[in-house]
Design an enzyme around this catalytic site. Structure first.
Site, mmCIF file in Angstrom:
data_model
loop_
_atom_site.group_PDB
_atom_site.id
_atom_site.type_symbol
_atom_site.label_atom_id
_atom_site.label_comp_id
_atom_site.label_asym_id
_atom_site.label_seq_id
_atom_site.Cartn_x
_atom_site.Cartn_y
_atom_site.Cartn_z
ATOM 1 N N ASN A 104 0.858 -1.186 0.000
ATOM 2 C CA ASN A 104 0.000 0.000 0.000
ATOM 3 C C ASN A 104 0.889 1.228 0.000
ATOM 4 O OD1 ASN A 104 -2.900 0.963 0.352
ATOM 5 N ND2 ASN A 104 -1.861 2.131 1.962
ATOM 6 N N GLU A 105 0.778 2.004 -1.047
ATOM 7 C CA GLU A 105 1.485 3.296 -1.097
ATOM 8 C C GLU A 105 2.937 3.177 -0.644
ATOM 9 O OE1 GLU A 105 -0.965 5.807 1.333
ATOM 10 O OE2 GLU A 105 -2.445 6.079 -0.245
ATOM 11 N N GLU B 108 -8.364 4.618 -4.275
ATOM 12 C CA GLU B 108 -8.928 5.253 -3.080
ATOM 13 C C GLU B 108 -9.178 6.720 -3.370
ATOM 14 O OE1 GLU B 108 -6.412 5.156 0.405
ATOM 15 O OE2 GLU B 108 -5.852 3.080 0.058
ATOM 16 N N GLU C 225 -7.724 5.493 12.535
ATOM 17 C CA GLU C 225 -8.359 6.441 11.599
ATOM 18 C C GLU C 225 -9.866 6.509 11.817
ATOM 19 O OE1 GLU C 225 -5.640 7.046 7.785
ATOM 20 O OE2 GLU C 225 -6.649 5.107 7.753
ATOM 21 N N HIS D 216 -11.973 9.181 10.129
ATOM 22 C CA HIS D 216 -11.875 9.376 8.678
ATOM 23 C C HIS D 216 -13.221 9.083 8.032
ATOM 24 C CE1 HIS D 216 -10.389 9.298 4.625
ATOM 25 N NE2 HIS D 216 -9.239 9.736 5.054
HETATM 26 C C1 GAL Z 1 -4.435 6.468 2.325
HETATM 27 C C2 GAL Z 1 -4.207 5.058 2.827
HETATM 28 C C3 GAL Z 1 -5.442 4.524 3.513
HETATM 29 C C4 GAL Z 1 -5.954 5.526 4.499
HETATM 30 C C5 GAL Z 1 -6.206 6.816 3.801
HETATM 31 C C6 GAL Z 1 -6.770 7.850 4.715
HETATM 32 O O1 GAL Z 1 -3.268 7.113 1.981
HETATM 33 O O2 GAL Z 1 -3.874 4.200 1.766
HETATM 34 O O3 GAL Z 1 -5.122 3.314 4.155
HETATM 35 O O4 GAL Z 1 -5.027 5.712 5.511
HETATM 36 O O5 GAL Z 1 -5.008 7.295 3.269
HETATM 37 O O6 GAL Z 1 -6.733 9.131 4.169
#
Ligand code: GAL
Length: 679
Positions: free
Chosen positions: A151-152, A305, A353, A356
């Site tokens: 992931n990223e 995402e 998170e 979020h």
């Molecule tokens: C992304 C990440 C996710 C989550 C998201 C929240 O960069 O891949 O897992 O953390 O940000 O903004």
């Protein structure tokens, strides 16, 4: 440009799904809600390593089997992640050397995520193993839409493993220490190396780093992470799984990857995109991200995402209105995305998170946020035919190209430039924004690409350029192309060494200018130029050497001297902007240049009405996406059918905030603001 004709057959809708934090009865409710919203895709297992492999070499996939079965039964597909972005506590206990070390020497502990030293052998082995285990087990599952590796990628380690791997990379690049010493100009400040082991990552040090070392370390990290990605990809392929493999890039906050080479190594290119502005500038950001990713992919791509209802910015979350969620989603799709996926499906009740935004907010399904999700699901189903690319694979047409160069970003991050306030990403973004505001379509290109289809190519602050890059641009111009080079380009060679004798180094001949001084401006100060332009941040004392001045500086030490120049070369011309135009001036400059060059907006007059018009080419037809960011109702007239409503596009009325996706029967469009009183 490699083409990735990723075509899942329908627009993918859904997002990251982390069911492991909920009880099974919530899963059952989740799936019912997903069906209600026409969700067809989730991403599983992104940070699930500790649950999937609770002890080294022991796997427990009961929960994953269970949720995959439930999803599959409901017709919902999934991306399966390899969970290597978050090694579990047992891993760091067993291999403490695999924890990353910051530049200042702080060794990080587990307790968050992304805590890995990319070059640690134990981490790489464990990553390969878990990737292979998952690929063997799920690689041929009929619901599998693709592999979401890691992931990223982006944790930067400065520890001993990184130091060793960096030296290996440098040995491959330079072969000898003499070559490294010469390239890094280590003769200055007593940095000369006579032992490879003395060469380090740019760790915390007393004062300025060596800039060539700093940029090499960025290049190394991109290559090193790419190697780690490819190792996992090789395990997946070796398992016999033929599902496409991707890893999600991240924009805009940081940039650790050289996206062109990474894109070549993927079956589908995907990105996570989080808005950097809750207002109208967020819309320009969607366009920027979409144009970049489509260009890296060379065709359709995946939005893996995006933020759901909340936009986290700095220390607070600002609300994303439901209509904006819909407009943003269509903005990405208009630019070639085959998906509208979000972080995350259900808002967490606890954990890191938990504030979020999510598709199902804390309030649950009885919320306007979830209503918008249902509405979006319906819209995506009705426009789904747009996923089929045309036979030539080109989903997008653009006359203008902007050069994207990750190294340009990295170079401007080295300290002690003439003006450290210069930001590569701001510079590229500001230029893209100007074209967006004029309604003009844009591609991004990399040095060496075939430019023949473009009428205008823009080079924003590409600090380091090779002779080959200069020759590439020159032959484009000779053949009739128009180039605009923005300041701080072509200054240095690929080792960050200034090309002496006058700026901008390798581009002097093409541009027909020689700049002898860079004169940065204090923050907040602007300079008046001719033609009512203003500039900021940067100026240069430019002498003409074949070019003509188009716009002069009007005030300050450079008054009367050229600010913007033009050099006719062969059948084309090269324009130089020796200063940073303010956004308004930049908007005017590019709008006028496009008119002069006969470069048309997608729909003439749309931008003035607050409408974003984007054409996506498809197999059966071309599709005109109209996203209304303005404040007055607009009437649209032309031939086609709006797939969102099923209505004819002749006399279509678009409310502020509204959207239309028109299957075009012709490209003739008339737009007019409606007068609500009918006068
Ligand atoms: C992304 C990440 C996710 C989550 C998201 C929240 O960069 O891949 O897992 O953390 O940000 O903004």
């Amino acid at each position: 440009m490699t083409q990735h004709p990723y075509n899942p057959g329908r627009l993918l809708f859904g997002g990251d799904y982390n069911p492991e934090q909920w009880s099974r009865d919530v899963w059952v409710e989740d799936i019912a809600l997903m069906r209600r919203a026409a969700v067809n895709t989730v991403s599983l297992g992104i940070f699930s390593w500790a649950l999937l492999e609770p002890r080294e070499g022991e796997y427990d996939v009961t929960w994953l089997d269970d949720i995959i079965a439930l999803l599959h039964e409901a017709g919902i597909g999934f991306f399966l992640a390899t969970p290597t972005a978050s090694p579990p506590p047992w891993f760091t206990r067993a291999y403490p050397d695999a924890l990353p070390v910051r530049a200042d020497g702080t060794k990080l502990s587990h307790g968050s995520r992304d805590t890995y030293a990319i070059s640690a052998p134990a981490y790489r082995d464990a990553s390969r193993r878990i990737a292979r285990f998952l690929a063997d087990r799920y690689g041929s599952h009929p619901g599998l839409r693709g592999w979401h590796v890691h992931n990223e990628y982006g944790t930067i380690d400065y520890g001993p493993h990184a130091a060793e791997a960096f030296r290996r990379w440098l040995r491959r690049k330079y072969d000898s220490l003499d070559a490294l010493n010469a390239a890094w100009v280590t003769a200055f400040w007593s940095q000369h190396y006579d032992e490879w082991n003395d060469v380090l990552p740019p760790r915390a040090t007393q004062y300025l780093h060596n800039p060539a070392q700093a940029v090499d370390f960025k290049r190394f990290n991109s290559d090193e992470m790419l190697e780690a990605y490819l190792e996992q990809k090789a395990e997946i392929t070796a398992s016999g799984s033929t599902a496409p493999v991707t890893t999600n890039f991240m924009l805009p906050t940081w940039n650790h990857l050289e996206q062109w080479s990474w894109s070549d190594a993927q079956d589908a290119v995907s990105i996570d995109h989080y808005l950097d502005d809750p207002g109208i500038d967020g819309e320009t950001h969607v366009a920027y991200c979409g144009d970049l990713t489509r260009s890296w992919a060379g065709g359709p791509w995946l939005l893996m995402e995006q933020n759901a209802i909340g936009i986290r910015m700095g220390d607070r979350t600002s609300l994303k209105e439901p209509d904006q969620t819909i407009r943003n989603s269509l903005g990405y799709i208009a630019r070639g995305s085959q998906s509208s996926l979000f972080f995350q499906w259900r808002a967490s009740a606890g954990g890191s998170e938990f504030w979020h935004g999510a598709l199902v907010p804390h309030a649950g399904e009885a919320s306007r946020a979830f209503e918008a999700v249902v509405e979006l699901g319906g819209i995506l189903e009705s426009i789904s035919e747009v996923v089929e690319p045309p036979t030539d694979g080109r989903t997008f047409e653009a006359d203008v190209a902007i050069l994207w160069d990750a190294e340009g970003w990295w170079s401007t991050e080295t300290p002690h430039l003439p003006n450290d306030a210069l930001s590569y990403s701001d510079e590229v973004r500001a230029t893209h924004r100007s074209l967006w505001r004029a309604g003009i379509s844009v591609d991004f290109v990399r040095a060496g690409d075939d430019l023949s289809r473009y009428r205008l190519v823009i080079i924003p602050s590409m600090f380091a350029m090779s002779e080959a890059d200069a020759a590439w641009l020159t032959s484009y111009v000779r053949a009739g192309g128009q180039v605009v080079v923005q300041f701080f380009s072509g200054i240095a060679d690929m080792n960050q060494r200034v090309i002496t004798g006058g700026y901008p180094g390798v581009l002097r001949e093409l541009l027909g200018v020689r700049a002898e001084e860079i004169r940065p401006l204090p923050d907040g100060e602007t300079l008046e130029l001719g033609e009512e332009h203003y500039s900021e941040l940067w100026s240069e004392r430019v002498q003409l050497d074949g070019a003509t001045s188009v716009v002069d500086y009007r005030e300050g030490a450079l008054a009367g001297l050229p600010a913007i120049t033009r050099n006719d070369v062969g059948a084309g011309a090269a324009t130089y902007l020796s200063t940073r135009l303010t956004q308004r001036s930049r908007d005017r400059f590019y709008a006028r240049l496009c008119v002069d060059l006969g470069i048309e907006p997608v729909v003439s007059g749309a931008a003035d009405l607050g409408l974003e018009a984007v054409r996506r080419r498809g197999a059966a037809a071309d599709y005109l996406f109209l996203l209304h960011h303005g404040s007055e109702r607009v009437t649209v007239s032309g031939e086609g059918v709006d797939l969102v409503t099923g209505a004819s596009a002749t006399g279509l009325s678009l409310e502020p905030g509204g959207v239309a996706v028109i299957r075009e029967s012709s490209r003739e469009w008339m737009l007019a603001a409606e007068n609500p009183s009918g006068e």
